[in-house]
Design a protein around this motif. Structure first.
Motif, PDB file in Angstrom:
ATOM      1  N   TRP A 389       0.837  -1.192   0.000  1.00 57.65           N
ATOM      2  CA  TRP A 389       0.000   0.000   0.000  1.00 57.65           C
ATOM      3  C   TRP A 389       0.873   1.244   0.000  1.00 57.65           C
ATOM      4  O   TRP A 389       1.890   1.297   0.682  1.00 57.65           O
ATOM      5  N   ALA A 396      -5.231   7.904   3.987  1.00 60.55           N
ATOM      6  CA  ALA A 396      -5.588   7.221   2.743  1.00 60.55           C
ATOM      7  C   ALA A 396      -4.370   6.499   2.178  1.00 60.55           C
ATOM      8  O   ALA A 396      -3.249   7.027   2.193  1.00 60.55           O
ATOM      9  N   GLU A 397      -4.616   5.283   1.684  1.00 59.42           N
ATOM     10  CA  GLU A 397      -3.592   4.483   1.019  1.00 59.42           C
ATOM     11  C   GLU A 397      -4.182   3.910  -0.267  1.00 59.42           C
ATOM     12  O   GLU A 397      -5.397   3.724  -0.383  1.00 59.42           O
ATOM     13  N   MET A 398      -3.289   3.633  -1.227  1.00 60.19           N
ATOM     14  CA  MET A 398      -3.751   3.092  -2.505  1.00 60.19           C
ATOM     15  C   MET A 398      -2.809   2.006  -2.994  1.00 60.19           C
ATOM     16  O   MET A 398      -1.619   1.994  -2.656  1.00 60.19           O
ATOM     17  N   GLU A 418      -8.402   2.087  -3.024  1.00 62.26           N
ATOM     18  CA  GLU A 418      -8.027   3.026  -1.968  1.00 62.26           C
ATOM     19  C   GLU A 418      -8.759   2.644  -0.696  1.00 62.26           C
ATOM     20  O   GLU A 418      -9.881   2.148  -0.727  1.00 62.26           O
ATOM     21  N   TYR A 428     -13.331   1.043   1.703  1.00 60.38           N
ATOM     22  CA  TYR A 428     -12.642   0.886   0.426  1.00 60.38           C
ATOM     23  C   TYR A 428     -13.429   1.551  -0.715  1.00 60.38           C
ATOM     24  O   TYR A 428     -14.653   1.656  -0.672  1.00 60.38           O
ATOM     25  N   PHE A 447      -4.393  10.462  -6.634  1.00 61.72           N
ATOM     26  CA  PHE A 447      -5.359  10.637  -5.540  1.00 61.72           C
ATOM     27  C   PHE A 447      -5.746  12.105  -5.377  1.00 61.72           C
ATOM     28  O   PHE A 447      -6.926  12.450  -5.336  1.00 61.72           O
TER      29      PHE A 447
END
Length: 578
Positions: A389, A396-398, A418, A428, A447
């Protein structure tokens, strides 16, 4: 009207009128065809009055006369807007009811001609800096009373997180990296209209306004044509096989009927008991087989008809694809220098396989979210303990994948899952984009860029909080559409005239600078504050009253600045030889 010095309750509204007059908008609006007689004021004057009222922050049409700052009684404002005076709001209402499609078309043309230099300037600046053209799409509701029966064409639909009766307003704007926003078009729909059905109309409207379009991708359509031809070939093989089966069954039925007839004739003759019994057994078997054979024939004919229908549909689809490819090729021939990237940025409501396909073939780079949770669930199933990630925001992570195929879209997409932590749980969502230049932006950039579509969401909020677009001021479709057109125009004009207003200030106080940065303050406060207006041969001077929020401010309305004509990076130039 001759006056050297006069007082007005609408200081900056006078400046707005001077601005749109000097760019020729009033003159064009006064030529709009109207099916209404002239009494004291022409119907065109009442259209101008309606626009002036919207730019004064008009919440209800009656406020033209009955509001805290009535525009109708301010002769200075009427003069600034090029009119001998303004009419009672009731006659403005009747004028809006008298408008028709021809009126709307002429008003659109006038607004487009007025707006073109400003749109061209932003497009030119974006192309000069090598930035993409980003079209933001959105849909917002205009609700009416659930028991209303006087608004034409209303329908129940999803508005503000609940089902309401009313209309839907689809809008598209051109956005830049500096968060500059120009409203390009607004299309009025019944309340049951959904976002997914508005994409093509909005993109076509945006292209018409900017006079810019990306390079179409007919080579992708050719891929679909080849795939469709394979489908047709398969259907033709199945059709031929079924025809052969039908012919065989028909021959079998004919032969069986012939045997039955021949055997029945033999049984009429004198035969031995044994031979007669054998013939009778054969007849019984054939008679049992004949209904089954008829049923097989019926089924075969039904399958054959089904294949034929499919073949006709597939051939029609092939013809449509071939015509679509030709159209895209022709559009490319008249577009020799297209911009490198044109992006369609939209929320999940606009996303479908068909819309993504259309946008990609039209040359756009869609930037959107997955239309349902199924895509997100499928991507979550891909996660392993080794999945990496990337932090893209404070919470926030993607993680991304290339070459993902969404149902209904034949082209490979880039998708990014995400996640956001709320308490101890993760929420999610899925972002989707298409790029054919191999340049996938870093996940943090993607993002933040997608979340910059808040520009249009803020614009819709401004439409409601500054110009009250949700308060319908007419009960005719043409009148409602005029309100939509004038509201988008007003939101643009407030921004376009800001540099001019700043240049008109003899001394720009911090209070005035803050006012210039707030459209709501410009409309609700500055356009409704007392000022002394002095007219001279060389221009008009506005001096705001000592008790006003802009006390001491003096604006010398010395004429609008001229535009530097763009070289037109996106347009071929024709040089005539002398």
């Amino acid at each position: 009207m001759d006056w050297p010095v006069a007082n007005t309750e609408h200081g900056l509204l006078v400046a707005f009128g001077e601005f749109v007059q000097q760019y020729g908008l009033i003159e064009q609006l006064m030529q709009v065809p109207m099916k209404q007689k002239t009494r004291t004021y022409t119907p065109q004057t009442k259209l101008v009055e309606f626009l002036a009222g919207i730019m004064s922050g008009l919440e209800h049409l009656a406020d033209l006369n009955d509001g805290p700052h009535p525009v109708v009684t301010d002769a200075i404002v009427a003069h600034a807007w090029g009119q001998p005076g303004f009419a009672h709001y009731s006659t403005v209402s009747r004028t809006l009811e008298a408008c028709d499609a021809r009126t709307i078309s002429a008003v659109e043309q006038a607004i487009n001609a007025f707006s073109r230099p400003f749109i061209d300037q932003l497009v030119h600046d974006l192309l000069r800096r090598g930035e993409p053209l980003v079209y933001d799409l959105d849909l917002t509701g205009q609700a009416v009373s659930a028991t209303s029966q006087t608004y034409p064409g209303v329908a129940f639909g999803w508005m503000n997180d609940r089902v309401k009766l009313g209309y839907q307003l689809a809008r598209v704007c051109l956005s830049s990296s500096t968060h500059e926003r120009i409203w390009l078009a607004g299309v009025h729909h019944p309340g049951d209209t959904v976002s997914v059905s508005c994409v093509q109309d909005l993109i076509r409207a945006a292209e018409a306004q900017t006079d810019v379009r990306p390079r179409r991708r007919p080579e992708l359509v050719q891929q679909r044509i080849a795939a469709q031809q394979d489908v047709i070939n398969r259907t033709q093989r199945l059709l031929e096989q079924q025809r052969q089966t039908l012919t065989r069954l028909q021959h079998t039925r004919t032969a069986l009927i012939g045997k039955l007839y021949h055997t029945e004739q033999l049984l009429k003759e004198a035969l031995s008991a044994r031979k007669s019994a054998d013939f009778q057994q054969q007849v019984a078997r054939w008679q049992r087989r004949l209904p089954r054979l008829v049923k097989q024939l019926t089924t075969c004919q039904q399958v054959l008809a089904k294949h034929q229908t499919h073949l006709t549909e597939q051939q029609t689809m092939l013809n449509d694809l071939q015509a679509w490819r030709v159209q895209l090729e022709q559009e490319n021939q008249t577009n020799p220098n297209p911009p490198a990237i044109c992006e369609a940025r939209m929320d999940a409501g606009f996303t479908s396989g068909d819309n993504l396909t259309w946008l990609i073939e039209m040359g756009y780079c869609p930037n959107t979210k997955a239309p349902n949770a199924q895509t997100t669930t499928a991507l979550q199933a891909r996660l392993t303990t080794r999945s990496h990630w990337v932090r893209v925001g404070d919470n926030a992570e993607m993680i991304a994948w290339d070459d993902y195929f969404l149902h209904g879209c034949p082209y490979p997409l880039t998708v990014a899952l995400e996640r956001f932590k709320t308490g101890r749980q993760y929420q999610y969502a899925t972002l989707i984009q298409y790029r054919d230049d191999g340049q996938r932006p870093p996940l943090p950039v993607w993002f933040h860029h997608y979340n910059e579509r808040q520009t249009i969401e803020a614009g819709n909020k401004e439409m409601k909080g500054t110009f009250f677009v949700q308060h319908l001021m007419s009960r005719s479709l043409a009148g409602i559409q005029l309100q939509v057109l004038f509201t988008g125009l007003a939101a643009n004009v407030v921004r376009w005239c800001t540099p001019w207003l700043q240049s008109c200030a003899l001394t720009a106080s911090p209070k005035f600078q803050r006012t210039l940065s707030s459209p709501k303050h410009l409309v609700h406060m500055a356009a409704n504050t007392d000022a002394l207006v002095q007219q001279a041969p060389h221009g008009t001077t506005l001096q705001f009253a000592p008790h006003s929020p802009l006390a001491g401010l003096i604006l010398f309305l010395k004429g609008v600045p001229a535009f530097q004509l763009s070289l037109g990076f996106h347009r071929p130039q024709k040089i005539e030889s002398g």
